[in-house]
Scaffold this motif. Sequence first.
Motif, PDB file in Angstrom:
ATOM      1  N   THR A  65     -25.547 -34.439  61.401  1.00 19.50           N
ATOM      2  CA  THR A  65     -26.200 -34.539  59.779  1.00 19.50           C
ATOM      3  C   THR A  65     -26.494 -35.970  59.657  1.00 19.50           C
ATOM      4  N   MET A  91     -16.884 -20.330  57.937  1.00 23.53           N
ATOM      5  CA  MET A  91     -18.314 -20.632  58.401  1.00 23.53           C
ATOM      6  C   MET A  91     -18.950 -19.237  58.155  1.00 23.53           C
ATOM      7  N   THR A 129     -19.239 -21.274  53.468  1.00 22.68           N
ATOM      8  CA  THR A 129     -19.341 -22.749  53.496  1.00 22.68           C
ATOM      9  C   THR A 129     -20.932 -23.079  53.488  1.00 22.68           C
ATOM     10  N   GLU A 175     -22.485 -22.788  56.234  1.00 25.51           N
ATOM     11  CA  GLU A 175     -22.778 -23.245  57.295  1.00 25.51           C
ATOM     12  C   GLU A 175     -22.257 -22.168  58.587  1.00 25.51           C
ATOM     13  N   HIS A 187     -22.003 -25.165  62.959  1.00 24.75           N
ATOM     14  CA  HIS A 187     -21.410 -26.104  63.762  1.00 24.75           C
ATOM     15  C   HIS A 187     -20.048 -26.265  62.631  1.00 24.75           C
ATOM     16  N   CYS A 235     -20.116 -29.291  60.443  1.00 28.60           N
ATOM     17  CA  CYS A 235     -21.022 -29.630  59.291  1.00 28.60           C
ATOM     18  C   CYS A 235     -20.312 -28.853  58.235  1.00 28.60           C
ATOM     19  N   ILE A 236     -19.277 -28.554  58.305  1.00 31.56           N
ATOM     20  CA  ILE A 236     -18.677 -27.810  57.013  1.00 31.56           C
ATOM     21  C   ILE A 236     -18.526 -28.723  55.744  1.00 31.56           C
ATOM     22  N   LYS A 270     -21.477 -29.974  53.957  1.00 36.90           N
ATOM     23  CA  LYS A 270     -22.039 -28.708  53.194  1.00 36.90           C
ATOM     24  C   LYS A 270     -21.148 -28.308  51.928  1.00 36.90           C
TER      25      LYS A 270
END
Length: 353
Positions: free
Chosen positions: A125, A286, A308, A310, A313, A316-317, A320
């Motif tokens: 990110t 996710m 989430t 997402e 990945h 990356c939670i 987001k």
Amino acid sequence: MFRRLESSLPKDFEYPADLAGLGYCINEKDQIRSITRPLQEFHYFISKNERACEIQREAMNTCIRQNVLSRLALSGTVTTRLPLDASADDPHVPILTSANISTAKQIIVYFGDSFQDLGIFAYRTVGQDSIAAGSVINFINAIQASSSDPPAVVIANLGQSIWYRRGKKALTQVSWRTLPMKTAVSLGFVVDKVKNSIPKNESMAEHVKCVFEDAVGRLAHVDAKVYVIGVAEGAVEAVEYLQKSWEMWKGRVEAIAIGSSHVWRMQFSNQDFKEFWGKRVRAYIMSGEEIDTPLTGRVEFGCNCYSTGEVSHIECIMPKAYLSMLRYLSLVADNPEYEAPEQDIPLPKEGEE
């Protein structure tokens, strides 16, 4: 039998922990981009030799960590050593604590995954969006801007668990593998379970306990209410610790938000904690559904589950979903009698999507 002398072997790769030296800069959008190609993100595959790529990436990640920690220091978030009595030269794990930890009425404690560096949510990110988005910078800024008397923040560090004696610092497994070697084909350093361990932080479980009982227990105000955010292994370890130590934290921990790649069947050994879990815990799973969309899973997980946004990945939670998590914790803080309404979205029927 023939052998090559060490002096004839290729030297290990070296790259400077300097953005300009690596050929990059930070643009006006807080993005790391190539100096010569302003639209190009970090390029990992600079060589067919994997070690060269890994060492270059570690040099870039070092630059990112230095940038993040220096910016956080300017905003009043400081690095604290665990154990608390450790000196800079003693084995220790660094965590982040806000300047108001001793006076704040509320504390938000974050436990991340076991492979990330301190203060970093997701390097991907950072590379794609911005340094602030991929680190805890936006997260902490949002907390500090939430009110005139904002909660204190504690950022745990489950990743940097190996003590590097020569460098006098804690490293992740990834950073450990990129330590300089005599040659490019030398065997990597072996982690010594005694010499490279850190007191009271020899495992993820011990680190979580140390954060709760030392960082929160000794540094925070005795009446401060605690709100927990955990992702992946950080969530698992934090929940396991609280379940075992619920008598100590019952009445102080007000709410928990966890991020997970999937729903698993929770096993409760503490009935009081099980009741708390169903009323004051929210799971962010996710999913490709729009963020905050209610999902199935309450029967298995024991609490309400939400998307989430997402899908790929787990790291990356947080970039987001952190704003949604903070809104939930704020909802609980503003409503002392809050109890989550039971909601379970039925599984789709066979043949439906």
